[in-house]
Structures are given as C-alpha cells and as structure tokens.
Write a protein that holds these residues in place. Sequence first.
Motif, PDB file in Angstrom:
ATOM      1  N   THR A 223      39.241  40.977  35.392  1.00 25.82           N
ATOM      2  CA  THR A 223      39.907  39.783  34.876  1.00 25.82           C
ATOM      3  C   THR A 223      41.006  39.280  35.797  1.00 25.82           C
ATOM      4  O   THR A 223      41.025  38.097  36.182  1.00 25.82           O
ATOM      5  CB  THR A 223      40.496  40.060  33.479  1.00 25.82           C
ATOM      6  N   MET A 224      41.956  40.152  36.181  1.00 25.02           N
ATOM      7  CA  MET A 224      43.030  39.718  37.079  1.00 25.02           C
ATOM      8  C   MET A 224      42.482  39.280  38.425  1.00 25.02           C
ATOM      9  O   MET A 224      42.903  38.260  38.995  1.00 25.02           O
ATOM     10  CB  MET A 224      44.064  40.818  37.284  1.00 25.02           C
ATOM     11  N   ALA A 225      41.523  40.037  38.932  1.00 25.19           N
ATOM     12  CA  ALA A 225      40.935  39.705  40.226  1.00 25.19           C
ATOM     13  C   ALA A 225      40.257  38.340  40.189  1.00 25.19           C
ATOM     14  O   ALA A 225      40.370  37.546  41.133  1.00 25.19           O
ATOM     15  CB  ALA A 225      39.935  40.779  40.637  1.00 25.19           C
ATOM     16  N   GLN A 226      39.565  38.051  39.117  1.00 25.30           N
ATOM     17  CA  GLN A 226      38.883  36.765  39.006  1.00 25.30           C
ATOM     18  C   GLN A 226      39.866  35.607  38.911  1.00 25.30           C
ATOM     19  O   GLN A 226      39.616  34.517  39.434  1.00 25.30           O
ATOM     20  CB  GLN A 226      37.945  36.784  37.807  1.00 25.30           C
ATOM     21  N   GLN A 227      41.010  35.830  38.268  1.00 22.74           N
ATOM     22  CA  GLN A 227      42.038  34.791  38.208  1.00 22.74           C
ATOM     23  C   GLN A 227      42.584  34.487  39.604  1.00 22.74           C
ATOM     24  O   GLN A 227      42.699  33.323  39.999  1.00 22.74           O
ATOM     25  CB  GLN A 227      43.175  35.233  37.280  1.00 22.74           C
ATOM     26  N   ILE A 228      42.915  35.533  40.341  1.00 23.23           N
ATOM     27  CA  ILE A 228      43.418  35.345  41.695  1.00 23.23           C
ATOM     28  C   ILE A 228      42.316  34.824  42.611  1.00 23.23           C
ATOM     29  O   ILE A 228      42.532  33.908  43.421  1.00 23.23           O
ATOM     30  CB  ILE A 228      44.008  36.663  42.226  1.00 23.23           C
ATOM     31  N   GLY A 229      41.131  35.389  42.480  1.00 24.15           N
ATOM     32  CA  GLY A 229      40.011  34.957  43.305  1.00 24.15           C
ATOM     33  C   GLY A 229      39.627  33.509  43.072  1.00 24.15           C
ATOM     34  O   GLY A 229      39.246  32.798  44.010  1.00 24.15           O
ATOM     35  N   GLY A 230      39.742  33.050  41.830  1.00 24.86           N
ATOM     36  CA  GLY A 230      39.426  31.659  41.536  1.00 24.86           C
ATOM     37  C   GLY A 230      40.350  30.702  42.264  1.00 24.86           C
ATOM     38  O   GLY A 230      39.918  29.678  42.805  1.00 24.86           O
ATOM     39  N   ALA A 231      41.636  31.055  42.300  1.00 25.77           N
ATOM     40  CA  ALA A 231      42.610  30.220  43.006  1.00 25.77           C
ATOM     41  C   ALA A 231      42.422  30.313  44.520  1.00 25.77           C
ATOM     42  O   ALA A 231      42.717  29.363  45.253  1.00 25.77           O
ATOM     43  CB  ALA A 231      44.018  30.643  42.624  1.00 25.77           C
ATOM     44  N   TYR A 232      41.939  31.441  44.986  1.00 24.07           N
ATOM     45  CA  TYR A 232      41.799  31.717  46.420  1.00 24.07           C
ATOM     46  C   TYR A 232      40.463  31.230  46.983  1.00 24.07           C
ATOM     47  O   TYR A 232      40.292  31.117  48.195  1.00 24.07           O
ATOM     48  CB  TYR A 232      41.926  33.229  46.616  1.00 24.07           C
TER      49      TYR A 232
END
Length: 247
Positions: A223-232
């Motif tokens: 979940t956290m990774a996908q949030q950061i990855g989405g922005a990145y």
Amino acid sequence: MTFDIAHKTILVTGANRGIGKTLVTSLIKQGAAKVYAAVRNLDSATALVETYGDKVVPIQIDLGDVDSIAAAAQIASDVQMVVNNAGAFQGTTPLAEDAIASLQLEMDINVYGLVRMAQAFAPILKANGGGAFVQLNSVVSIKTFANFATYSASKAASYAMTQALRELLSEQDTRVLSIHPGPIATEMSSAAGLGDIAESPTLVADGIIAALKTGEFHVFPDTMAQQIGGAYQSFAKNVVEVTMTEE
C-alpha cells in the motif's frame, strides 16, 4: 524482456527469514526447479530443507564477505536468476553519535554487497542464457525518512547501482528488477517501529513474479509503496527507464 521461473534454478540471499523465506516458498510453488537458499548460517535454512527437500540447497553467503560470495558463485554455477534480498538496517539519524558507523555498515552490505553479488553472478547469468537479477531496494531509496536516514542513503545508492545494472546487463539479455517495498512484516520493520502498519511479505513475492512476466523494472508491491510509486511513476518511466546519451 520477460522471464519465466518455471523449471529455473534461482538463488535468494537472506533466505532464512522475512521476505527471503517467503520468496523461496513462492518461487518453488511457481515451479522453480531449485532454489539456493543463501544465508550466513547454513543451519538457519534447515526448516526450508525439511519442507521442500532437495528443491532447496543451502549455501553460505555473507554480503560483507567477498570470499563467501566468490565461493558461492563456484557452487551455484547453474543459477539462472539471482534475488539479492539480504540487507542491513540500523535506523539512525544523521545527527546521532553512531551515524557514521551505521552508514558504513549499511553501505557495506546494502551497496557494496550488491556490487559484489553483481560482479560474481552476472557472468554466470550470461553463460546460462541471460536470466534475471532482482534487487530488493525500498521506498526509502526514493523518499528519505529522518529517523532512519542512513538506511535511506544506502538504499538510494543501491537504487542508483540497480539502474546502472539494468543498462549494463541488458546487453547480455539479463532482466534487472528494482523492488521498492514499504513496511513489510519482517524483523527489520519491527526494529524500525513499523510493525503496526507492515503488510505481508507475500505481496513482495507476488510483485516480483508478476513483474518478471510483464517486463517491468520497478515494483511497488504494498500500500505505501504503491502510493509513493504512483506519484513517482511519470519520472520513473520518462527519466529513469529511458536511455539517455552522456554527450
């Protein structure tokens, strides 16, 4: 490039616990022929051998010891995929008295260890048809958290090396993946004080297996990774994953 793990011989570092142990299980369930369970203490892989028999072969690797890596490369000369999962975590701020010592340890294992593994196993992967090299990085390679800044710095350096390996190893048809988990339910996340929000290591294993099939370089599994990855994502696709000339 895509990669099918069925009937393949795979090596996983840090295989005795956490993400590494889950990876061994998932890879075997997905059809891997053999998994070298790379650990510092061979006895720590006993439970895996008891469960999976000769599909698991314990092998001694300490990422801080180049001689152990070289010896393992001699033994695992049939390997077709390497997952460099093992790492060190100290959780130190830049202002702590032990910041330099923590950073030295984390750089030695998380960065120099990666380079040692790549130098030892890239020629083997090439000889065996190309294969895949998977590096466990972290969301903190992209976003630094002050309370464990030294770890973030080491993972940022590891991510930089992974990008270089992607370019270099593509010339020998070796797939390179950069894995960026957030808090995952392991001893490391507990030590970081993130146990309450940590998610299953199965997400990491599933993300790696899916990316091998689709050809993705970056993997943001939880979940956290996908949030950061989405922005990145835009930067990753339009800058990191694009071949640029140095002129």
